[in-house]
Design a protein around this motif. Structure first.
Motif, PDB file in Angstrom:
ATOM      1  N   MET A   1       0.838  -1.156   0.000  1.00 59.11           N
ATOM      2  CA  MET A   1       0.000   0.000   0.000  1.00 59.11           C
ATOM      3  C   MET A   1       0.898   1.240   0.000  1.00 59.11           C
ATOM      4  O   MET A   1       1.826   1.337   0.787  1.00 59.11           O
ATOM      5  CB  MET A   1      -0.883   0.029   1.240  1.00 59.11           C
ATOM      6  N   LYS A   2       0.584   2.167  -0.887  1.00 58.51           N
ATOM      7  CA  LYS A   2       1.320   3.430  -0.934  1.00 58.51           C
ATOM      8  C   LYS A   2       0.500   4.497  -0.218  1.00 58.51           C
ATOM      9  O   LYS A   2      -0.707   4.589  -0.395  1.00 58.51           O
ATOM     10  CB  LYS A   2       1.555   3.857  -2.371  1.00 58.51           C
ATOM     11  N   ILE A   3       1.191   5.272   0.601  1.00 57.16           N
ATOM     12  CA  ILE A   3       0.537   6.347   1.341  1.00 57.16           C
ATOM     13  C   ILE A   3       1.257   7.643   1.015  1.00 57.16           C
ATOM     14  O   ILE A   3       2.484   7.716   1.084  1.00 57.16           O
ATOM     15  CB  ILE A   3       0.583   6.081   2.858  1.00 57.16           C
ATOM     16  N   PHE A   4       0.476   8.655   0.657  1.00 56.87           N
ATOM     17  CA  PHE A   4       1.025   9.971   0.381  1.00 56.87           C
ATOM     18  C   PHE A   4       0.140  10.998   1.061  1.00 56.87           C
ATOM     19  O   PHE A   4      -1.081  10.962   0.924  1.00 56.87           O
ATOM     20  CB  PHE A   4       1.071  10.262  -1.122  1.00 56.87           C
ATOM     21  N   CYS A   5       0.735  11.895   1.801  1.00 57.53           N
ATOM     22  CA  CYS A   5      -0.017  12.951   2.467  1.00 57.53           C
ATOM     23  C   CYS A   5       0.804  14.230   2.442  1.00 57.53           C
ATOM     24  O   CYS A   5       2.013  14.199   2.637  1.00 57.53           O
ATOM     25  CB  CYS A   5      -0.307  12.556   3.918  1.00 57.53           C
ATOM     26  N   ARG A   6       0.108  15.341   2.207  1.00 60.40           N
ATOM     27  CA  ARG A   6       0.751  16.654   2.239  1.00 60.40           C
ATOM     28  C   ARG A   6      -0.133  17.583   3.071  1.00 60.40           C
ATOM     29  O   ARG A   6      -1.284  17.821   2.725  1.00 60.40           O
ATOM     30  CB  ARG A   6       0.905  17.202   0.838  1.00 60.40           C
ATOM     31  N   MET A   7       0.417  18.059   4.184  1.00 59.79           N
ATOM     32  CA  MET A   7      -0.337  18.956   5.061  1.00 59.79           C
ATOM     33  C   MET A   7       0.291  20.339   5.006  1.00 59.79           C
ATOM     34  O   MET A   7       1.507  20.474   5.145  1.00 59.79           O
ATOM     35  CB  MET A   7      -0.317  18.428   6.498  1.00 59.79           C
ATOM     36  N   GLU A   8      -0.553  21.346   4.802  1.00 60.25           N
ATOM     37  CA  GLU A   8      -0.098  22.723   4.724  1.00 60.25           C
ATOM     38  C   GLU A   8      -1.023  23.599   5.547  1.00 60.25           C
ATOM     39  O   GLU A   8      -2.143  23.211   5.870  1.00 60.25           O
ATOM     40  CB  GLU A   8      -0.131  23.222   3.274  1.00 60.25           C
ATOM     41  N   THR A   9      -0.565  24.798   5.837  1.00 63.69           N
ATOM     42  CA  THR A   9      -1.439  25.760   6.501  1.00 63.69           C
ATOM     43  C   THR A   9      -2.508  26.216   5.520  1.00 63.69           C
ATOM     44  O   THR A   9      -2.256  26.313   4.313  1.00 63.69           O
ATOM     45  CB  THR A   9      -0.658  26.990   6.998  1.00 63.69           C
ATOM     46  N   GLY A  10      -3.687  26.490   6.035  1.00 62.88           N
ATOM     47  CA  GLY A  10      -4.753  27.015   5.197  1.00 62.88           C
ATOM     48  C   GLY A  10      -4.527  28.484   4.906  1.00 62.88           C
ATOM     49  O   GLY A  10      -3.645  29.130   5.495  1.00 62.88           O
ATOM     50  N   LEU A  11      -5.327  29.017   4.001  1.00 62.62           N
ATOM     51  CA  LEU A  11      -5.203  30.433   3.647  1.00 62.62           C
ATOM     52  C   LEU A  11      -5.410  31.306   4.880  1.00 62.62           C
ATOM     53  O   LEU A  11      -6.390  31.153   5.606  1.00 62.62           O
ATOM     54  CB  LEU A  11      -6.230  30.799   2.579  1.00 62.62           C
ATOM     55  N   GLY A  12      -4.476  32.185   5.120  1.00 66.01           N
ATOM     56  CA  GLY A  12      -4.568  33.097   6.247  1.00 66.01           C
ATOM     57  C   GLY A  12      -4.285  32.454   7.596  1.00 66.01           C
ATOM     58  O   GLY A  12      -4.464  33.080   8.632  1.00 66.01           O
ATOM     59  N   LYS A  13      -3.850  31.205   7.617  1.00 65.23           N
ATOM     60  CA  LYS A  13      -3.574  30.498   8.876  1.00 65.23           C
ATOM     61  C   LYS A  13      -2.067  30.456   9.120  1.00 65.23           C
ATOM     62  O   LYS A  13      -1.266  30.561   8.207  1.00 65.23           O
ATOM     63  CB  LYS A  13      -4.122  29.069   8.832  1.00 65.23           C
ATOM     64  N   THR A  14      -1.687  30.287  10.381  1.00 65.79           N
ATOM     65  CA  THR A  14      -0.263  30.222  10.710  1.00 65.79           C
ATOM     66  C   THR A  14       0.167  28.830  11.148  1.00 65.79           C
ATOM     67  O   THR A  14       1.355  28.543  11.173  1.00 65.79           O
ATOM     68  CB  THR A  14       0.075  31.214  11.843  1.00 65.79           C
ATOM     69  N   ASN A  15      -0.783  27.968  11.504  1.00 68.71           N
ATOM     70  CA  ASN A  15      -0.451  26.624  11.995  1.00 68.71           C
ATOM     71  C   ASN A  15      -1.159  25.553  11.185  1.00 68.71           C
ATOM     72  O   ASN A  15      -2.277  25.766  10.695  1.00 68.71           O
ATOM     73  CB  ASN A  15      -0.873  26.461  13.465  1.00 68.71           C
ATOM     74  N   ILE A  16      -0.524  24.400  11.100  1.00 68.73           N
ATOM     75  CA  ILE A  16      -1.169  23.225  10.522  1.00 68.73           C
ATOM     76  C   ILE A  16      -1.876  22.508  11.671  1.00 68.73           C
ATOM     77  O   ILE A  16      -1.238  22.129  12.651  1.00 68.73           O
ATOM     78  CB  ILE A  16      -0.140  22.288   9.859  1.00 68.73           C
ATOM     79  N   GLU A  17      -3.183  22.381  11.570  1.00 68.44           N
ATOM     80  CA  GLU A  17      -3.944  21.790  12.654  1.00 68.44           C
ATOM     81  C   GLU A  17      -4.355  20.355  12.377  1.00 68.44           C
ATOM     82  O   GLU A  17      -4.894  19.687  13.253  1.00 68.44           O
ATOM     83  CB  GLU A  17      -5.162  22.657  12.969  1.00 68.44           C
ATOM     84  N   ASP A  18      -4.131  19.860  11.183  1.00 62.04           N
ATOM     85  CA  ASP A  18      -4.517  18.503  10.820  1.00 62.04           C
ATOM     86  C   ASP A  18      -3.518  17.491  11.370  1.00 62.04           C
ATOM     87  O   ASP A  18      -2.364  17.828  11.664  1.00 62.04           O
ATOM     88  CB  ASP A  18      -4.592  18.350   9.300  1.00 62.04           C
ATOM     89  N   ARG A  19      -3.964  16.253  11.485  1.00 60.04           N
ATOM     90  CA  ARG A  19      -3.101  15.167  11.929  1.00 60.04           C
ATOM     91  C   ARG A  19      -3.354  13.955  11.036  1.00 60.04           C
ATOM     92  O   ARG A  19      -4.467  13.725  10.575  1.00 60.04           O
ATOM     93  CB  ARG A  19      -3.368  14.773  13.384  1.00 60.04           C
ATOM     94  N   LEU A  20      -2.300  13.179  10.822  1.00 63.52           N
ATOM     95  CA  LEU A  20      -2.373  11.938  10.066  1.00 63.52           C
ATOM     96  C   LEU A  20      -1.894  10.811  10.970  1.00 63.52           C
ATOM     97  O   LEU A  20      -0.879  10.956  11.658  1.00 63.52           O
ATOM     98  CB  LEU A  20      -1.481  12.000   8.818  1.00 63.52           C
ATOM     99  N   LEU A  21      -2.625   9.729  10.974  1.00 68.03           N
ATOM    100  CA  LEU A  21      -2.235   8.543  11.732  1.00 68.03           C
ATOM    101  C   LEU A  21      -1.944   7.427  10.746  1.00 68.03           C
ATOM    102  O   LEU A  21      -2.771   7.097   9.899  1.00 68.03           O
ATOM    103  CB  LEU A  21      -3.363   8.113  12.685  1.00 68.03           C
ATOM    104  N   VAL A  22      -0.746   6.856  10.826  1.00 67.92           N
ATOM    105  CA  VAL A  22      -0.377   5.695  10.030  1.00 67.92           C
ATOM    106  C   VAL A  22       0.105   4.644  11.009  1.00 67.92           C
ATOM    107  O   VAL A  22       1.176   4.800  11.623  1.00 67.92           O
ATOM    108  CB  VAL A  22       0.721   6.011   8.983  1.00 67.92           C
ATOM    109  N   ASP A  23      -0.692   3.618  11.191  1.00 65.80           N
ATOM    110  CA  ASP A  23      -0.454   2.560  12.176  1.00 65.80           C
ATOM    111  C   ASP A  23      -0.423   3.200  13.559  1.00 65.80           C
ATOM    112  O   ASP A  23      -1.461   3.586  14.063  1.00 65.80           O
ATOM    113  CB  ASP A  23       0.800   1.771  11.834  1.00 65.80           C
ATOM    114  N   SER A  24       0.726   3.368  14.183  1.00 66.20           N
ATOM    115  CA  SER A  24       0.764   4.008  15.500  1.00 66.20           C
ATOM    116  C   SER A  24       1.580   5.303  15.478  1.00 66.20           C
ATOM    117  O   SER A  24       1.931   5.836  16.516  1.00 66.20           O
ATOM    118  CB  SER A  24       1.346   3.044  16.537  1.00 66.20           C
ATOM    119  N   THR A  25       1.859   5.815  14.279  1.00 62.37           N
ATOM    120  CA  THR A  25       2.638   7.036  14.125  1.00 62.37           C
ATOM    121  C   THR A  25       1.715   8.207  13.823  1.00 62.37           C
ATOM    122  O   THR A  25       0.927   8.156  12.877  1.00 62.37           O
ATOM    123  CB  THR A  25       3.670   6.883  12.991  1.00 62.37           C
ATOM    124  N   ILE A  26       1.823   9.262  14.623  1.00 61.35           N
ATOM    125  CA  ILE A  26       1.031  10.467  14.422  1.00 61.35           C
ATOM    126  C   ILE A  26       1.915  11.516  13.755  1.00 61.35           C
ATOM    127  O   ILE A  26       2.996  11.823  14.243  1.00 61.35           O
ATOM    128  CB  ILE A  26       0.493  11.013  15.762  1.00 61.35           C
TER     129      ILE A  26
END
Length: 90
Positions: A1-26
């Protein structure tokens, strides 16, 4: 299985608030690319949207994936059991 994720700040935001869980890695921010062998079972992959702009969206997203990490996921997991675990975490 291939996993690809790209997290960025939203427009006008300063922090990335999203989280990705892969098995037991956050993961919190950036780019994640990995290919996992099919022998990894069961595998949990989840995305928690931090809902940028709301108070403590990053904390809510992190708590959600932490809750999923704590699951003891059996190989023969049934959908109803999974839904129950998710509802309990919520």
């Amino acid at each position: 299985m291939k996993i690809f994720c790209r997290m960025e700040t939203g427009l006008g935001k300063t922090n990335i608030e999203d989280r990705l869980l892969v098995d037991s890695t956050i993961l919190a921010g950036g780019v994640y690319v990995n290919e996992l062998p099919l022998t990894v079972s069961p595998l949990v992959v989840a995305v928690a949207d931090g809902v940028g702009g709301n108070n403590a969206g990053n904390m809510a997203a992190h708590m959600a994936v932490e809750g999923l990490v704590s699951f003891s996921v059996p190989v023969d997991l049934q959908e109803t059991t999974l839904l129950q675990l998710i509802n309990e975490t919520n």
